[in-house]
Design a protein around this motif. Structure first.
Motif, PDB file in Angstrom:
ATOM      1  N   THR A  22       4.381   5.246  -5.653  1.00 31.50           N
ATOM      2  CA  THR A  22       4.595   5.119  -7.088  1.00 31.50           C
ATOM      3  C   THR A  22       3.553   5.899  -7.873  1.00 31.50           C
ATOM      4  N   LEU A  23       2.301   5.728  -7.479  1.00 29.26           N
ATOM      5  CA  LEU A  23       1.229   6.435  -8.177  1.00 29.26           C
ATOM      6  C   LEU A  23       1.397   7.941  -8.029  1.00 29.26           C
ATOM      7  N   ILE A  34       0.826  -1.214   0.000  1.00 23.97           N
ATOM      8  CA  ILE A  34       0.000   0.000   0.000  1.00 23.97           C
ATOM      9  C   ILE A  34       0.861   1.265   0.000  1.00 23.97           C
ATOM     10  N   HIS A  40       4.025   1.423  -1.021  1.00 25.24           N
ATOM     11  CA  HIS A  40       4.780   1.435  -2.272  1.00 25.24           C
ATOM     12  C   HIS A  40       3.891   1.874  -3.428  1.00 25.24           C
ATOM     13  N   GLY A  41       2.693   1.342  -3.459  1.00 20.66           N
ATOM     14  CA  GLY A  41       1.751   1.717  -4.516  1.00 20.66           C
ATOM     15  C   GLY A  41       1.410   3.183  -4.465  1.00 20.66           C
ATOM     16  N   PHE A  42       1.126   3.674  -3.275  1.00 20.92           N
ATOM     17  CA  PHE A  42       0.774   5.081  -3.164  1.00 20.92           C
ATOM     18  C   PHE A  42       1.933   5.958  -3.640  1.00 20.92           C
TER      19      PHE A  42
END
Lengths: 194, 194
Positions: free
Chosen positions: B155-156, B149, B151-153
């Motif tokens: 990256t986005l 979560i 890492h995704g945030f």
DNA sequence: TGTACATCAGTGAACGCGCGTTCACTGATGTAC
DNA sequence: TGTACATCAGTGAACGCGCGTTCACTGATGTAC
């Protein structure tokens, strides 16, 4: 006898896109070159230019195709009572099944990010991601969290950053991870509000 | 008068790394070239080779530095009773503050991923990520979800994929997102088990 | 304090390469009549 | 059914460029004695 290479390729556009997918899957987006793709497809090196204008044009087409496919995938997962977890699992499945597309989609520096077709496809996919989690107290935060967790998992998986003892089935682990986010919500329903 | 360019640079290694960070922050990792960095630093084009062997060697050094800094950042956040949310927020802060490092770290095709120093730094950072969420029923799943979560945030956010009406403070939104994952657990404690 | 010598850091010329893009072209196809 | 012509798809030569890497080199630094 039939000529080995007829003058007209038939579907050069498609063939070049497919070759690009192969190259990216194996060596990443920075390894893409128009000349190499032309070579792979058996066409003169200036051939692809006709269909894509540009190297960035080619990647724009690839990204657009990616967002379109993603939108279809998410829509299919959400239809007929699919929960958020289904949509999230579909997101992960898309990312690992279409790794090349996925990688390009999130590297906007590589393509013409103001292309109208591309933006339309982007919007379509984004809308489907937002819509999945409407029954949370703070739906906007929940949507960002949901997108983040599946995107993060997919990215980490694809780059090989995750520990190998998670097994070899990213789809099922991805689904568990997505489910973990909504572990409190009994049923974890989302998507269809009919 | 003092010579404009003394024969010995002083700290060419450091200077090249810094220049690389600038280039990557502005144009992405694929825009990096040893010759360009040498030019920026005011040194002959073959200078950097002395310190990094290779273009991949340079990026290996950058990635290693990144994992080291990340490990320090996470350790600092977890010390003295920091919760998982603190550690997660620190992860996001690292990613947006050290965007160039972050980007290279998760592109293992760009560097020598078997470099021993690199791997040691990687392991150090990974251990700190694992350790944060020990009081969950399924700690391994929770750890993957937590990493995903944030890492995704990050990256986005860094790719500009997130909607602009989330504001301009990635750190605080990142913290909210991380907190959302453990919204059920009162206190959301983690990190220190003393 | 001074000298010899090893080591290190940076130089600049040279190599060979693959790339993107442009261009005038030609072969193939399709359409109007 | 046949012919003229426009359009389209792919060709191949040419351009100029920046790159990574190698190499023998030289200036600067430090260390042993």
């Amino acid at each position: 006898m039939t000529p080995e290479r007829p003058y007209h390729h038939g579907d050069l556009r498609r063939a070049v896109l497919t070759a690009a997918v192969d190259v990216i899957t194996e060596h990443g987006p920075s390894a893409v070159s128009l000349r190499d793709l032309a070579r792979r497809v058996g066409v003169s090196h200036a051939g692809p230019v006709h269909h894509f204008r540009d190297k960035a044009g080619l990647l724009t087409a690839l990204a657009t195709e990616g967002f379109d496919t993603l939108a279809e995938t998410l829509a299919a997962a959400g239809d007929g009572g699919g929960t958020y977890v289904d949509v999230g699992a579909a997101y992960v499945a898309f990312a690992v099944d279409h790794r090349a597309h996925f990688e390009v989609m999130f590297r906007p520096d590589l393509y013409h990010s103001d292309d109208p077709d591309l933006r339309a496809a982007q919007r379509r996919a984004a809308a489907l991601l937002q819509g999945g989690v409407t029954d949370e107290p703070d739906p906007r935060l929940a949507a960002v969290a949901a997108w983040s967790i599946v995107h993060g998992f997919a990215t980490l998986w694809n780059t090989g950053a995750l520990s190998r003892d998670l097994g070899d089935d990213p789809r099922s682990v991805g689904r568990e991870v997505a489910a973990f986010l909504f572990r409190g919500d009994a049923g974890a329903r989302g998507g269809d509000d009919r």
